[in-house]
Design a protein around this motif. Structure first.
Motif, PDB file in Angstrom:
ATOM      1  N   THR A   1      -8.653   2.725  22.229  1.00 55.21           N
ATOM      2  CA  THR A   1      -8.898   4.067  22.774  1.00 55.21           C
ATOM      3  C   THR A   1      -7.626   4.700  23.301  1.00 55.21           C
ATOM      4  O   THR A   1      -7.404   5.908  23.113  1.00 55.21           O
ATOM      5  CB  THR A   1      -9.969   3.994  23.876  1.00 55.21           C
ATOM      6  N   VAL A   2      -6.783   3.933  23.949  1.00 56.35           N
ATOM      7  CA  VAL A   2      -5.513   4.476  24.445  1.00 56.35           C
ATOM      8  C   VAL A   2      -4.664   4.986  23.274  1.00 56.35           C
ATOM      9  O   VAL A   2      -4.060   6.067  23.345  1.00 56.35           O
ATOM     10  CB  VAL A   2      -4.750   3.418  25.265  1.00 56.35           C
ATOM     11  N   GLY A   3      -4.631   4.221  22.188  1.00 56.86           N
ATOM     12  CA  GLY A   3      -3.910   4.670  21.003  1.00 56.86           C
ATOM     13  C   GLY A   3      -4.513   5.924  20.401  1.00 56.86           C
ATOM     14  O   GLY A   3      -3.795   6.853  20.004  1.00 56.86           O
TER      15      GLY A   3
ATOM     16  N   ILE B   1      -6.540   4.621  31.897  1.00 60.75           N
ATOM     17  CA  ILE B   1      -6.997   5.967  32.254  1.00 60.75           C
ATOM     18  C   ILE B   1      -5.810   6.888  32.506  1.00 60.75           C
ATOM     19  O   ILE B   1      -5.838   8.079  32.166  1.00 60.75           O
ATOM     20  CB  ILE B   1      -7.944   5.906  33.470  1.00 60.75           C
ATOM     21  N   ALA B   2      -4.738   6.340  33.079  1.00 63.08           N
ATOM     22  CA  ALA B   2      -3.533   7.145  33.304  1.00 63.08           C
ATOM     23  C   ALA B   2      -2.958   7.638  31.978  1.00 63.08           C
ATOM     24  O   ALA B   2      -2.504   8.789  31.865  1.00 63.08           O
ATOM     25  CB  ALA B   2      -2.495   6.332  34.068  1.00 63.08           C
ATOM     26  N   GLN B   3      -2.976   6.785  30.960  1.00 64.31           N
ATOM     27  CA  GLN B   3      -2.471   7.194  29.645  1.00 64.31           C
ATOM     28  C   GLN B   3      -3.392   8.234  28.997  1.00 64.31           C
ATOM     29  O   GLN B   3      -2.924   9.164  28.327  1.00 64.31           O
ATOM     30  CB  GLN B   3      -2.317   5.980  28.740  1.00 64.31           C
ATOM     31  N   ILE B   4      -4.699   8.082  29.211  1.00 65.85           N
ATOM     32  CA  ILE B   4      -5.645   9.074  28.703  1.00 65.85           C
ATOM     33  C   ILE B   4      -5.446  10.407  29.428  1.00 65.85           C
ATOM     34  O   ILE B   4      -5.493  11.481  28.813  1.00 65.85           O
ATOM     35  CB  ILE B   4      -7.090   8.560  28.859  1.00 65.85           C
ATOM     36  N   ASP B   5      -5.209  10.342  30.728  1.00 68.72           N
ATOM     37  CA  ASP B   5      -4.902  11.556  31.503  1.00 68.72           C
ATOM     38  C   ASP B   5      -3.695  12.283  30.918  1.00 68.72           C
ATOM     39  O   ASP B   5      -3.693  13.511  30.796  1.00 68.72           O
ATOM     40  CB  ASP B   5      -4.607  11.199  32.964  1.00 68.72           C
TER      41      ASP B   5
ATOM     42  N   SER C   1      -4.572  14.154  27.885  1.00 70.37           N
ATOM     43  CA  SER C   1      -5.442  15.308  28.128  1.00 70.37           C
ATOM     44  C   SER C   1      -4.672  16.570  28.513  1.00 70.37           C
ATOM     45  O   SER C   1      -5.262  17.643  28.613  1.00 70.37           O
ATOM     46  CB  SER C   1      -6.469  14.985  29.221  1.00 70.37           C
ATOM     47  N   ALA C   2      -3.367  16.433  28.681  1.00 75.33           N
ATOM     48  CA  ALA C   2      -2.560  17.636  28.941  1.00 75.33           C
ATOM     49  C   ALA C   2      -2.490  18.522  27.702  1.00 75.33           C
ATOM     50  O   ALA C   2      -2.240  19.731  27.813  1.00 75.33           O
ATOM     51  CB  ALA C   2      -1.151  17.233  29.381  1.00 75.33           C
ATOM     52  N   SER C   3      -2.723  17.932  26.526  1.00 78.34           N
ATOM     53  CA  SER C   3      -2.610  18.709  25.289  1.00 78.34           C
ATOM     54  C   SER C   3      -3.891  18.717  24.466  1.00 78.34           C
ATOM     55  O   SER C   3      -3.907  19.226  23.346  1.00 78.34           O
ATOM     56  CB  SER C   3      -1.456  18.174  24.438  1.00 78.34           C
ATOM     57  N   CYS C   4      -4.970  18.142  24.994  1.00 83.62           N
ATOM     58  CA  CYS C   4      -6.252  18.193  24.278  1.00 83.62           C
ATOM     59  C   CYS C   4      -7.391  18.039  25.277  1.00 83.62           C
ATOM     60  O   CYS C   4      -7.175  17.654  26.434  1.00 83.62           O
ATOM     61  CB  CYS C   4      -6.335  17.116  23.202  1.00 83.62           C
ATOM     62  N   VAL C   5      -8.581  18.349  24.830  1.00 83.24           N
ATOM     63  CA  VAL C   5      -9.778  18.155  25.650  1.00 83.24           C
ATOM     64  C   VAL C   5     -10.217  16.701  25.533  1.00 83.24           C
ATOM     65  O   VAL C   5     -10.399  16.188  24.425  1.00 83.24           O
ATOM     66  CB  VAL C   5     -10.921  19.085  25.182  1.00 83.24           C
ATOM     67  N   VAL C   6     -10.356  16.041  26.661  1.00 80.74           N
ATOM     68  CA  VAL C   6     -10.903  14.685  26.716  1.00 80.74           C
ATOM     69  C   VAL C   6     -12.209  14.733  27.492  1.00 80.74           C
ATOM     70  O   VAL C   6     -12.256  15.261  28.603  1.00 80.74           O
ATOM     71  CB  VAL C   6      -9.923  13.709  27.404  1.00 80.74           C
ATOM     72  N   VAL C   7     -13.272  14.224  26.894  1.00 78.85           N
ATOM     73  CA  VAL C   7     -14.533  14.055  27.612  1.00 78.85           C
ATOM     74  C   VAL C   7     -14.801  12.557  27.667  1.00 78.85           C
ATOM     75  O   VAL C   7     -15.032  11.923  26.640  1.00 78.85           O
ATOM     76  CB  VAL C   7     -15.709  14.776  26.914  1.00 78.85           C
ATOM     77  N   ARG C   8     -14.727  11.992  28.861  1.00 78.84           N
ATOM     78  CA  ARG C   8     -14.868  10.541  29.022  1.00 78.84           C
ATOM     79  C   ARG C   8     -16.000  10.241  30.001  1.00 78.84           C
ATOM     80  O   ARG C   8     -16.075  10.833  31.077  1.00 78.84           O
ATOM     81  CB  ARG C   8     -13.564   9.931  29.541  1.00 78.84           C
TER      82      ARG C   8
ATOM     83  N   GLY D   1      -7.846  19.212  29.167  1.00 76.88           N
ATOM     84  CA  GLY D   1      -8.087  18.581  30.457  1.00 76.88           C
ATOM     85  C   GLY D   1      -8.992  17.380  30.288  1.00 76.88           C
ATOM     86  O   GLY D   1      -9.481  17.093  29.200  1.00 76.88           O
ATOM     87  N   HIS D   2      -9.215  16.678  31.385  1.00 73.74           N
ATOM     88  CA  HIS D   2     -10.007  15.446  31.395  1.00 73.74           C
ATOM     89  C   HIS D   2     -11.360  15.756  32.025  1.00 73.74           C
ATOM     90  O   HIS D   2     -11.460  15.982  33.233  1.00 73.74           O
ATOM     91  CB  HIS D   2      -9.262  14.386  32.199  1.00 73.74           C
ATOM     92  N   TYR D   3     -12.410  15.775  31.224  1.00 80.49           N
ATOM     93  CA  TYR D   3     -13.746  16.145  31.672  1.00 80.49           C
ATOM     94  C   TYR D   3     -14.680  14.938  31.588  1.00 80.49           C
ATOM     95  O   TYR D   3     -14.329  13.898  31.043  1.00 80.49           O
ATOM     96  CB  TYR D   3     -14.308  17.262  30.784  1.00 80.49           C
ATOM     97  N   ASP D   4     -15.898  15.120  32.123  1.00 79.64           N
ATOM     98  CA  ASP D   4     -16.916  14.082  31.968  1.00 79.64           C
ATOM     99  C   ASP D   4     -18.246  14.725  31.592  1.00 79.64           C
ATOM    100  O   ASP D   4     -18.338  15.936  31.393  1.00 79.64           O
ATOM    101  CB  ASP D   4     -17.036  13.209  33.237  1.00 79.64           C
ATOM    102  N   MET D   5     -19.292  13.911  31.476  1.00 77.14           N
ATOM    103  CA  MET D   5     -20.572  14.443  31.012  1.00 77.14           C
ATOM    104  C   MET D   5     -21.226  15.355  32.030  1.00 77.14           C
ATOM    105  O   MET D   5     -22.068  16.199  31.665  1.00 77.14           O
ATOM    106  CB  MET D   5     -21.521  13.283  30.664  1.00 77.14           C
ATOM    107  N   LEU D   6     -20.880  15.235  33.294  1.00 77.48           N
ATOM    108  CA  LEU D   6     -21.415  16.180  34.269  1.00 77.48           C
ATOM    109  C   LEU D   6     -20.897  17.589  33.993  1.00 77.48           C
ATOM    110  O   LEU D   6     -21.616  18.572  34.199  1.00 77.48           O
ATOM    111  CB  LEU D   6     -21.054  15.734  35.690  1.00 77.48           C
ATOM    112  N   ASP D   7     -19.656  17.693  33.523  1.00 75.29           N
ATOM    113  CA  ASP D   7     -19.137  18.988  33.103  1.00 75.29           C
ATOM    114  C   ASP D   7     -19.918  19.500  31.892  1.00 75.29           C
ATOM    115  O   ASP D   7     -20.332  20.668  31.842  1.00 75.29           O
ATOM    116  CB  ASP D   7     -17.655  18.866  32.710  1.00 75.29           C
ATOM    117  N   VAL D   8     -20.126  18.635  30.918  1.00 76.80           N
ATOM    118  CA  VAL D   8     -20.822  19.016  29.681  1.00 76.80           C
ATOM    119  C   VAL D   8     -22.232  19.507  29.982  1.00 76.80           C
ATOM    120  O   VAL D   8     -22.707  20.503  29.423  1.00 76.80           O
ATOM    121  CB  VAL D   8     -20.880  17.829  28.708  1.00 76.80           C
ATOM    122  N   LEU D   9     -22.903  18.830  30.909  1.00 80.12           N
ATOM    123  CA  LEU D   9     -24.299  19.142  31.219  1.00 80.12           C
ATOM    124  C   LEU D   9     -24.446  20.192  32.301  1.00 80.12           C
ATOM    125  O   LEU D   9     -25.564  20.550  32.670  1.00 80.12           O
ATOM    126  CB  LEU D   9     -25.028  17.855  31.630  1.00 80.12           C
ATOM    127  N   GLY D  10     -23.314  20.697  32.825  1.00 82.82           N
ATOM    128  CA  GLY D  10     -23.364  21.726  33.859  1.00 82.82           C
ATOM    129  C   GLY D  10     -23.923  21.233  35.181  1.00 82.82           C
ATOM    130  O   GLY D  10     -24.537  22.010  35.927  1.00 82.82           O
TER     131      GLY D  10
END
Length: 270
Positions: A84-86, A110-114, A117-124, A259-268
């Motif tokens: 996943t990091v790759g 998670i730091a590497q995923i963060d 996320s500076a250049s793409c949308v990450v939903v984790r 940015g780095h989002y999660d499912m709570l963002d997706v579900l509002g």
């Protein structure tokens, strides 16, 4: 079909990979744009549909994530922390939405995923289902309403093949309980009891993991005080709930600010 968001599935041959492929194929809102497997896997170079035992889909399984991502709008990834990091780095370079259901990620992962996320949308998220994410919110609310006279225990059950414990969902629930209590989860966690452990420490958040058979996922959050217990429970009987949530996240991520989002963002739910 060409105008639908193209989605790449990593770990295509696995249980979740196959379920994700079937879910995207059944959707009228997305299409399969690529499939990735580890180098040396039998599926590499085969048509994805044929590899799955069906009709050809016109998608060749590859071990080159960068090439697969370059023509897609999203990647859904339920693999391993190292993989996943790759994939996060590759998704960042391609600028596509990276939906991550992988569990067992370390703080360094998670730091590497963060960074990606500076250049793409990450939903984790440790769990992509609607029901579990509602349970997370309920856990936080109940923990905030009850003081430390109520002991908190998180109990999770999964199939014999699961390699990490506690589950990502259990950790989500533990974090929600800690947030509700206003405490640090690392300081409050009790994850191992064996032998003469002494009495339970007031304010601890306990975790227990059960592994066996083909259990897809069961999670209980218990608030236990003298004379009463409150039990919040979620039972998953079909992996499709996770696949549907992941597809929802991939579609939600289209056009979002990196940015780095999660499912709570997706579900509002935030």
């Amino acid at each position: 079909m060409a105008d639908l968001p193209g989605i790449v599935i990593t770990g295509a041959s696995g249980r979740m990979g196959r379920m994700l492929i079937q879910t995207v194929q059944a959707s009228d809102r997305a299409r399969i744009a690529g499939a990735v497997e580890r180098t040396g896997h039998d599926w590499i170079g085969q048509d994805l549909g044929v590899a799955m035992g069906g009709a050809a889909l016109g998608v060749t399984v590859t071990d080159d994530a960068g090439a697969a991502f370059s023509g897609a709008q999203a990647v859904i990834d339920f693999t391993s922390p190292t993989a996943t990091v790759g994939f996060a780095a590759s998704a960042g370079k391609a600028g596509i939405c990276h939906v991550i259901g992988t569990t067992g990620l370390s703080a360094a992962d998670i730091a590497q995923i963060d960074a990606a996320s500076a250049s793409c949308v990450v939903v984790r998220a440790g769990n992509m289902s609607l029901g579990v994410n509602l349970l997370v919110q309920l856990t936080k609310q109940v923990a905030a309403a009850l003081d430390a006279d109520y002991d908190i225990e998180v109990i999770e059950s999964h199939h014999r093949h699961k390699v990490d414990a506690p589950s990502g969902t259990a950790l989500m629930l533990g974090q929600a309980a800690a947030d509700g209590r206003g405490v640090d989860l690392d300081a409050a966690s009790d994850r191992g009891r064996d032998g003469i452990t002494g009495a339970r420490k007031r304010g601890d958040i306990g975790f227990a993991a059960i592994r066996g058979g083909d259990v897809i996922g069961e999670h209980d959050v218990i608030f236990a005080a003298d004379g009463e217990r409150i039990v919040l429970r979620h039972l998953a009987s079909d992996r499709a709930v996770f696949a549907r949530g992941a597809l929802k996240a991939a579609l939600w991520g289209q056009g979002r600010t990196p940015g780095h989002y999660d499912m709570l963002d997706v579900l509002g739910l935030k």
